[in-house]
Design a protein around this motif. Structure first.
Motif, PDB file in Angstrom:
ATOM      1  N   ALA A 139       0.857  -1.192   0.000  1.00 11.23           N
ATOM      2  CA  ALA A 139       0.000   0.000   0.000  1.00 11.23           C
ATOM      3  C   ALA A 139       0.891   1.239   0.000  1.00 11.23           C
ATOM      4  CB  ALA A 139      -0.881  -0.003   1.244  1.00 11.23           C
ATOM      5  N   SER A 140       0.433   2.327  -0.594  1.00 15.77           N
ATOM      6  CA  SER A 140       1.248   3.557  -0.611  1.00 15.77           C
ATOM      7  C   SER A 140       0.460   4.711   0.002  1.00 15.77           C
ATOM      8  CB  SER A 140       1.641   3.889  -2.050  1.00 15.77           C
ATOM      9  OG  SER A 140       0.477   4.195  -2.800  1.00 15.77           O
ATOM     10  N   GLU A 141       1.200   5.672   0.541  1.00 20.92           N
ATOM     11  CA  GLU A 141       0.568   6.822   1.185  1.00 20.92           C
ATOM     12  C   GLU A 141       1.480   8.040   0.987  1.00 20.92           C
ATOM     13  OE1 GLU A 141      -1.033   7.990   5.602  1.00 20.92           O
ATOM     14  OE2 GLU A 141      -0.584   5.873   5.199  1.00 20.92           O
ATOM     15  N   LYS A 142       0.880   9.231   0.818  1.00 21.35           N
ATOM     16  CA  LYS A 142       1.693  10.444   0.583  1.00 21.35           C
ATOM     17  C   LYS A 142       2.296  10.948   1.896  1.00 21.35           C
ATOM     18  CE  LYS A 142      -1.268  12.961  -1.849  1.00 21.35           C
ATOM     19  NZ  LYS A 142      -1.832  14.161  -2.483  1.00 21.35           N
ATOM     20  N   VAL A 143       3.536  11.424   1.828  1.00 22.35           N
ATOM     21  CA  VAL A 143       4.193  12.022   3.003  1.00 22.35           C
ATOM     22  C   VAL A 143       4.620  13.453   2.636  1.00 22.35           C
ATOM     23  CG1 VAL A 143       6.196  11.925   4.519  1.00 22.35           C
ATOM     24  CG2 VAL A 143       5.027   9.824   3.860  1.00 22.35           C
ATOM     25  N   GLU A 144       4.298  14.446   3.516  1.00 21.73           N
ATOM     26  CA  GLU A 144       4.789  15.815   3.280  1.00 21.73           C
ATOM     27  C   GLU A 144       6.268  15.853   3.608  1.00 21.73           C
ATOM     28  OE1 GLU A 144       3.535  18.492   2.075  1.00 21.73           O
ATOM     29  OE2 GLU A 144       1.387  18.117   2.007  1.00 21.73           O
ATOM     30  N   ASP A 145       7.096  16.127   2.622  1.00 27.62           N
ATOM     31  CA  ASP A 145       8.530  16.179   2.911  1.00 27.62           C
ATOM     32  C   ASP A 145       8.968  17.635   3.087  1.00 27.62           C
ATOM     33  OD1 ASP A 145       8.169  16.966   0.364  1.00 27.62           O
ATOM     34  OD2 ASP A 145       9.703  15.664  -0.516  1.00 27.62           O
ATOM     35  N   ALA A 146      10.245  17.800   3.407  1.00 27.74           N
ATOM     36  CA  ALA A 146      10.738  19.132   3.733  1.00 27.74           C
ATOM     37  C   ALA A 146      10.822  20.022   2.491  1.00 27.74           C
ATOM     38  CB  ALA A 146      12.104  19.036   4.396  1.00 27.74           C
ATOM     39  N   SER A 147      10.975  19.408   1.329  1.00 28.39           N
ATOM     40  CA  SER A 147      11.079  20.248   0.139  1.00 28.39           C
ATOM     41  C   SER A 147       9.709  20.851  -0.136  1.00 28.39           C
ATOM     42  CB  SER A 147      11.559  19.415  -1.046  1.00 28.39           C
ATOM     43  OG  SER A 147      10.577  18.479  -1.388  1.00 28.39           O
ATOM     44  N   LEU A 148       9.733  22.129  -0.560  1.00 25.05           N
ATOM     45  CA  LEU A 148       8.492  22.867  -0.673  1.00 25.05           C
ATOM     46  C   LEU A 148       8.191  23.175  -2.121  1.00 25.05           C
ATOM     47  CD1 LEU A 148       9.310  25.395   2.133  1.00 25.05           C
ATOM     48  CD2 LEU A 148       7.539  23.649   2.254  1.00 25.05           C
ATOM     49  N   LYS A 149       6.909  23.398  -2.373  1.00 23.03           N
ATOM     50  CA  LYS A 149       6.551  23.896  -3.698  1.00 23.03           C
ATOM     51  C   LYS A 149       7.135  25.303  -3.833  1.00 23.03           C
ATOM     52  CE  LYS A 149       2.703  23.116  -5.708  1.00 23.03           C
ATOM     53  NZ  LYS A 149       1.278  23.079  -6.059  1.00 23.03           N
ATOM     54  N   PRO A 150       7.509  25.680  -5.047  1.00 26.99           N
ATOM     55  CA  PRO A 150       8.200  26.958  -5.221  1.00 26.99           C
ATOM     56  C   PRO A 150       7.514  28.151  -4.538  1.00 26.99           C
ATOM     57  CG  PRO A 150       8.264  25.732  -7.256  1.00 26.99           C
ATOM     58  CD  PRO A 150       7.428  24.923  -6.296  1.00 26.99           C
ATOM     59  N   ILE A 151       6.208  28.282  -4.673  1.00 25.37           N
ATOM     60  CA  ILE A 151       5.544  29.468  -4.122  1.00 25.37           C
ATOM     61  C   ILE A 151       5.687  29.521  -2.604  1.00 25.37           C
ATOM     62  CG2 ILE A 151       3.245  28.441  -3.828  1.00 25.37           C
ATOM     63  CD1 ILE A 151       3.938  31.966  -5.165  1.00 25.37           C
ATOM     64  N   GLN A 152       5.839  28.341  -2.000  1.00 23.80           N
ATOM     65  CA  GLN A 152       5.937  28.273  -0.536  1.00 23.80           C
ATOM     66  C   GLN A 152       7.258  28.848  -0.022  1.00 23.80           C
ATOM     67  OE1 GLN A 152       2.628  27.635  -0.128  1.00 23.80           O
ATOM     68  NE2 GLN A 152       3.000  26.156   1.497  1.00 23.80           N
ATOM     69  N   TYR A 153       8.343  28.688  -0.822  1.00 25.44           N
ATOM     70  CA  TYR A 153       9.578  29.317  -0.344  1.00 25.44           C
ATOM     71  C   TYR A 153       9.811  30.681  -0.982  1.00 25.44           C
ATOM     72  CZ  TYR A 153      11.927  27.546  -4.602  1.00 25.44           C
ATOM     73  OH  TYR A 153      12.269  27.277  -5.888  1.00 25.44           O
TER      74      TYR A 153
END
Lengths: 347, 303
Positions: A139-153
């Motif tokens: 089974a797979s599940e999404k994990v929020e990682d430290a890398s951000l979407k461009p607009i976020q940084y």
């Protein structure tokens, strides 16, 4: 108190009536936010597109899963030509039970992705055809990682930079122009201290920083850009104010040495621009080489950036403010003290 | 004149910049309510003298008393009592005439209402809402003077307030300066316009190369000069030979339009001319401060 109020009002009026300053305070950083925000919007979000000729259960399963984007072609040659031209990484050709994949040798990452996915679906279909239950499952599940979407940084970075620019230039240009136009002499001939006059200008810069914050964040949150604020976003307010004070002090130092407005402008740019690039205004510093990351730690803007990132988008609490605040306050004290030592009333 | 009644006392003040003696032993006093002029060409040391009195510069030696106190080092008690007009551009950015006055007034804790009075005084009431950079040179100069007066000081220092103004603007400004004096202010001002000093000042100090060459009322300075009076007539009214023969005429010369006679006894010359009915185009020019300057320095006045 009324003197301070009148002075602050005068500075405020002077500020909002100066179109060039308004441009560099609001529109100029916003241009960067919009341009970078739009350019980098879809980075990493793209699904791989491949050409497909023919149809069948595997193609239906692929289409349903959404793992790949499929572009249908009726002609095999046309599909392969697309791959040869480098427009698509691979072409999937179905001849009844036989699936052929033609992939571009140059783009190995994408080709491998395509091969893996197609292979997976073929295996799954084969297994299903045998009627055996699968022995292994996953089974797979999404994990929020430290890398951000461009607009976020981009948003915290450009906001910190915008505040730094407007505070440095505000202080430096005000000081130099007052000295040149003998407004400083006038102040010296009046029973007030230079500190009270300059703090009214600082008050205007602080107000400007808050308006910058509201504007930039507001625009970045438009669906077009898609910034998502964390719950502790309001912790950015003390950071904006401390940043203003620190960079205002830096501007005072520049203004003490520069003799003309042009020189002050150039000097302020020399100080602010490299600092902005090295402090993660336009790209996340953690992608930079290690030595550069170390160098960037000497800049107050780097710490302001980190703090902004932490509270605006990473959802960290008040403890994330400690380090940046301490550094900004220390910087303001040291630089402010030096600026007051080298302060000159007259040309 | 006792010193207690003096607004300004300057005693043997000197200031050098390297080799240059900008102010070289200057002494004078200014009485309360006096209109005192410092006249001299550019580089004479007028501005440095003024800046030392205002407390902006420290003299190398000598003493300055301003309203009985020392202006150096920065004397906060004295500051509200002096008004200093600086160069025409020293204003806050992008503010209107009225806002400039309110802001400078705020530095002294003056109420906002004073701004309107000051605009009235310098004749800028109709420009109250104009931004400073949209005013003409003369209007800016008047605004700058209004800013110096906004806190109702006892002494006003004006450094070449009429420089670079057209003749009409200069005359407007003279009216303003007279109105300030009528309010009982002491005015100390520098100029390089001789005619202006003669018209406006109670007393004039003539300065050159850091020194005061002469100091008195314009009338006394001119009278003490023993310079000839020039009588000018229309050409052809009298021949140059007849003119030279008149009693009292020292010299006569003629150009294309007029005949000019120099005399130290104008009365007999004028009556002789009247007897002959030769008064067409008559102009009498007595000596001016310009002649005083020429006499003192041995060279033409160069503004």
């Amino acid at each position: 108190m009324t003197a301070f109020k009148t002075l602050s009002l005068a500075m405020f009026k002077g500020f909002i009536r100066d179109k060039v300053t308004l441009f560099f305070t609001f529109l100029f950083p916003l241009m960067f936010l919009v341009i970078f925000g739009l350019i980098l919007r879809d980075v990493g979000a793209d699904k791989t597109r491949i050409a497909v000729v023919g149809d069948g259960p595997i193609v239906s399963a692929l289409r349903e899963s959404g793992a790949l984007e499929l572009e249908s072609y009726s002609d095999e040659n046309a599909a392969v030509q697309k791959v040869k031209d480098g427009d698509l990484p691979a072409a999937l050709i179905i001849r009844g039970q036989q699936l052929d994949v033609r992939f571009a040798q140059s783009d190995q990452v994408k080709s491998a992705t395509v091969l893996g996915i197609v292979n997976g679906f073929v295996d799954k279909a084969n297994l299903a055809a045998t009627g055996q239950p699968p022995r292994f499952t996953f089974a797979s599940e999404k994990v929020e990682d430290a890398s951000l979407k461009p607009i976020q940084y981009l948003t915290p970075g450009i906001l910190s930079w915008g505040v730094a620019v407007s505070a440095v230039f505000g202080a430096a240009l005000t000081l130099v122009s007052w000295r040149r136009k003998q407004v400083l002499r006038r102040i010296r001939l009046a029973p007030v201290s230079a500190t009270s006059v300059l703090s009214s200008r600082l008050l205007v810069s602080a107000g400007v920083a808050l308006v910058q914050g509201a504007t930039f964040v507001g625009i970045a949150m438009l669906p077009l850009f898609g910034l998502k604020l964390s719950g502790s976003w309001w912790l950015a307010i003390p950071l904006l104010l401390l940043g203003t004070i620190a960079f205002f002090a830096l501007g005072m130092l520049v203004g003490a040495f520069a003799k003309t407005e042009e020189a002050a402008s150039a000097a302020a740019n020399i100080v602010v621009l490299p600092m902005a690039f090295l402090s993660g205004t336009f790209f996340p510093v953690d992608q930079a080489p290690a030595w550069l990351q170390t160098v960037s730690k000497i800049f107050p803007l780097r710490h302001m950036n980190d703090g902004m990132l932490d509270v605006l988008v990473r959802g960290k609490g008040i403890e994330a403010l400690l380090m940046p605040s301490a550094i900004l306050v220390g910087f303001a004290l040291v630089v402010g003290f030096i600026a007051s030592r080298v302060f000159k009333w007259e040309e | 004149m006792t010193e207690e009644r003096s607004a300004v006392v300057v005693r043997d003040v000197r200031k050098s910049y390297g080799e240059l003696k900008a102010v070289d032993g200057v002494s004078f006093t200014v009485a309360e309510g006096e209109f005192f002029g410092i006249l001299g060409p550019n580089g004479a040391g007028k501005t440095t003298t003024l800046e030392i009195i205002e407390g902006l510069r420290k003299p190398d030696s000598g003493e300055v008393r301003l309203l009985g106190e020392s202006p150096w080092p920065r004397n906060v008690k004295l500051l509200p009592r002096i008004g200093v007009q600086l160069q025409a551009s020293s204003f806050f950015e992008k503010l209107t005439a009225k806002e400039q006055l309110q802001t400078f007034g705020a530095l002294y804790g003056v109420s906002k209402g004073t701004a309107a009075d000051m605009l009235e005084l310098v004749g800028l009431a109709d420009k109250a809402n104009e931004q400073e950079n949209k005013l003409s040179g003369g209007q800016r100069q008047r605004l700058s003077i209004a800013c110096a007066l906004v806190h109702d000081p006892d002494i006003v220092f004006l450094d070449e307030p009429t420089a670079a103004l057209d003749p009409q603007a200069r005359r407007n400004l003279w009216d303003v300066l007279r109105a300030i004096q009528e309010r009982g202010k002491t005015i100390v001002y520098t100029t390089h316009y001789i005619d202006e000093a003669e018209i406006l000042c109670d007393r004039v100090a003539i300065m050159d190369e850091g020194r005061i060459l002469a100091l008195d009322t314009p009338a006394v300075l001119v009278r003490g000069l023993d310079a000839p009076t020039h009588v000018t007539l229309q050409k052809g009214v009298l021949s140059i030979v007849d003119a030279s023969a008149l009693d009292g005429v020292e010299e006569a010369h003629e150009n294309e339009v007029s005949l000019t006679l120099s005399t130290r006894r104008p009365a007999p010359v004028l009556s002789a001319l009247a007897e002959r009915g030769a008064l067409d185009g008559l102009q009498v020019r007595t000596a001016t401060l310009e002649d005083v300057f020429l006499n003192l320095t041995g060279r033409e006045y160069r503004a």
